[in-house]
Design a protein around this motif. Sequence first.
Motif, PDB file in Angstrom:
ATOM      1  N   LEU A 259       1.167  12.094  16.431  1.00 64.37           N
ATOM      2  CA  LEU A 259       1.542  12.007  15.021  1.00 64.37           C
ATOM      3  C   LEU A 259       1.303  10.625  14.435  1.00 64.37           C
ATOM      4  N   GLU A 332       2.811  -0.158  13.088  1.00 56.81           N
ATOM      5  CA  GLU A 332       3.270  -0.009  11.700  1.00 56.81           C
ATOM      6  C   GLU A 332       3.923   1.343  11.437  1.00 56.81           C
ATOM      7  N   HIS A 337       4.514  -3.643  -0.138  1.00 55.94           N
ATOM      8  CA  HIS A 337       3.433  -4.416  -0.739  1.00 55.94           C
ATOM      9  C   HIS A 337       3.791  -4.812  -2.162  1.00 55.94           C
ATOM     10  N   ARG A 339       1.985  -5.321  -5.280  1.00 57.43           N
ATOM     11  CA  ARG A 339       0.618  -4.931  -5.679  1.00 57.43           C
ATOM     12  C   ARG A 339       0.207  -5.491  -7.027  1.00 57.43           C
ATOM     13  N   SER A 374       6.121   2.112   1.274  1.00 53.00           N
ATOM     14  CA  SER A 374       5.345   3.295   1.654  1.00 53.00           C
ATOM     15  C   SER A 374       5.544   3.581   3.132  1.00 53.00           C
ATOM     16  N   ARG A 379       5.187   9.461  11.066  1.00 54.33           N
ATOM     17  CA  ARG A 379       5.471   8.330  11.976  1.00 54.33           C
ATOM     18  C   ARG A 379       6.971   8.139  12.148  1.00 54.33           C
TER      19      ARG A 379
HETATM   20  N1  GAP Z   1       0.159   3.449  -0.828  1.00 50.90           N
HETATM   21  C1  GAP Z   1       0.074   2.520   0.220  1.00 50.90           C
HETATM   22  C2  GAP Z   1      -0.401   3.089   1.472  1.00 50.90           C
HETATM   23  O1  GAP Z   1      -0.837   4.219   1.530  1.00 50.90           O
HETATM   24  P1  GAP Z   1      -0.760   2.533   3.991  1.00 50.90           P
HETATM   25  O2  GAP Z   1      -0.269   1.358   4.797  1.00 50.90           O
HETATM   26  O3  GAP Z   1      -2.186   2.879   4.052  1.00 50.90           O
HETATM   27  O4  GAP Z   1      -0.285   2.233   2.508  1.00 50.90           O
HETATM   28  C3  GAP Z   1       1.483   3.811   4.312  1.00 50.90           C
HETATM   29  O5  GAP Z   1       0.085   3.803   4.417  1.00 50.90           O
HETATM   30  C4  GAP Z   1       2.116   4.492   5.503  1.00 50.90           C
HETATM   31  O6  GAP Z   1       1.561   5.787   5.664  1.00 50.90           O
HETATM   32  C5  GAP Z   1       1.861   3.779   6.826  1.00 50.90           C
HETATM   33  O7  GAP Z   1       2.790   2.749   7.043  1.00 50.90           O
HETATM   34  C6  GAP Z   1       2.039   4.917   7.821  1.00 50.90           C
HETATM   35  O8  GAP Z   1       3.411   5.112   8.133  1.00 50.90           O
HETATM   36  C7  GAP Z   1       1.550   6.130   7.039  1.00 50.90           C
HETATM   37  N2  GAP Z   1       0.170   6.467   7.466  1.00 50.90           N
HETATM   38  C8  GAP Z   1      -0.974   5.900   7.046  1.00 50.90           C
HETATM   39  N3  GAP Z   1      -2.029   6.479   7.639  1.00 50.90           N
HETATM   40  C9  GAP Z   1      -1.540   7.438   8.450  1.00 50.90           C
HETATM   41  C10 GAP Z   1      -2.131   8.388   9.336  1.00 50.90           C
HETATM   42  N4  GAP Z   1      -3.447   8.498   9.469  1.00 50.90           N
HETATM   43  N5  GAP Z   1      -1.317   9.227  10.034  1.00 50.90           N
HETATM   44  C11 GAP Z   1       0.021   9.153   9.890  1.00 50.90           C
HETATM   45  N6  GAP Z   1       0.623   8.281   9.069  1.00 50.90           N
HETATM   46  C12 GAP Z   1      -0.132   7.435   8.352  1.00 50.90           C
END
Ligand code: GAP
Length: 508
Positions: A259, A332, A337, A339, A374, A379
């Motif tokens: 996940l 993470e 952020h 922005r 976010s 996760r």
């Molecule tokens: N709007 C800001 C944003 O999307 P990000 O750090 O790319 O920021 C935020 O994503 C959160 O989304 C991450 O901290 C993570 O918990 C979750 N996330 C991002 N990509 C993911 C993925 N491929 N699979 C599962 N959770 C993901």
Amino acid sequence: MANNEELFKKIISHAKEYGFVFPSSEIYDGLSAVYDYGPFGVELKNNIKEYWWESMVRYHENIVGLDSAIFMHPDIWKASGHVDAFSDPMIDNKDSKKRYRADVLVEEHLQKIEDKIQKEVEKARQRFGESFDEQMYRTTNQRVVENQAKIDSIKTRFYASLGKNDLADVKALIEETGIVCPVSGTKNWTEVRQFNLMFSTQMGSVNEDANMIYLRPETAQGIFVNFLNVQKSARMKIPFGIAQIGKAFRNEIVARQFLFRMREFEQMEMQFFVKPGEELQWFEFWKKERMKWHTSLGIPASKYRFHDHEKLAHYANAATDIEFEFPIGFKELEGIHSRTDFDLGAHQKLSGKKLQYFDQETSENYTPYVVETSIGLDRTFLAVLSHSYREEKLEDGSERVVLNFPARLAPVKVAILPLMKKDNLPEKARELMDSLKFSFQCYYEEKDTIGRRYRRMDAIGTPFCITIDHQTLQDNTVTIRDRDTMLQERIPIEGISEIVQKKIFPAA
Ligand code: GAP
């Protein structure tokens, strides 16, 4: 206890066996990095969502909710920068045919050097005891100094090359630092290429006039483009926030961590709109507030840490991650952020529509700045699941696997178990089920020995098992078994609801 990789595998197989998470499309051999949530998984996931929504939207009077569509006008992704820049550098190993993110390869290499330094430091700490001065040691021990210099020089070159999109130098760096493919063990790498992570599809019935649209890679843009709709309709005054929970899609290059990195996942995002110039103080506020939320789940603070970004995205003036110690290491979990006015500004420019706030007190119009929190729902699910997974050896020599979820997140709160399937015990148990099921998620089970049923409830993390026995029929008492201590207590039926309620909401 198993090592971390083994532990991670056990958690994944436990999640499947006990109805939390199934690989998607399993009967067709699965679909990579896509998962389905089973009966207990969906309850846990809903409980996490509810906990987040309550703490963000219900308890903050200046935050309201939104549920925007997954499909949006394709220009949104031009304005946000996703069409041009939402990509990861990828590299393939020609021998193993495995694909990697070039940045992840470099970061993992840096982590290995960092681990070496940490080992040296810990050894020295033990040797010198109380008089140990870590700062001094780090700046004078030759091996530590050399390794730190290596880290610094790789980092500087790497971020500079990425910043300039000099992918040939990223490849050269990978080769020069001796990074090998973990599968083939060779340095036989392809060129590094940028790979856009957005999924696209067609909207419209006839191919010729169909438009290409994207599956949103984050929920945030739905909030930005609705900024004025929400502000006006809910009569919000700055500072205020808009929160949203929803699916996001990314065509991740490397998605092999259950996940943790999925191609379809869910985010819980909040954009907080503030007056320009006040964003950094709100950034600090939300850092603290979000960390408080995590630790309020009942998971120890030592499992979390902040990781401030050294290299900021072009639109941010501060950024940090809340990292969690997963079985695969500290990674993470949430991003916070600052922005600036990048997103609202970009949408104003491309759409030609004003996205400004009129401050009645000062009679000025301005484009608000935004602080975003976010968090990935999946996760968080993985964090809660992996932290709660325990393999225990009991006094009688037997073993059990228990998920000791924080009670308020447990998928099932109360199991109702007639001791036997006869003598009117099931009927009495059903009566209790009917009286409790409107207050708590309950589970009724009469098959198998009581011991096996307790084990099954431990394995899905049910905090309370209530057993109806022959004495119940005489004096209206039952036994209530605590999942964690396994102790049983005899209590009157009327007391159950209150006991369960107290355990789930200890402060209430
Ligand atoms: N709007 C800001 C944003 O999307 P990000 O750090 O790319 O920021 C935020 O994503 C959160 O989304 C991450 O901290 C993570 O918990 C979750 N996330 C991002 N990509 C993911 C993925 N491929 N699979 C599962 N959770 C993901």
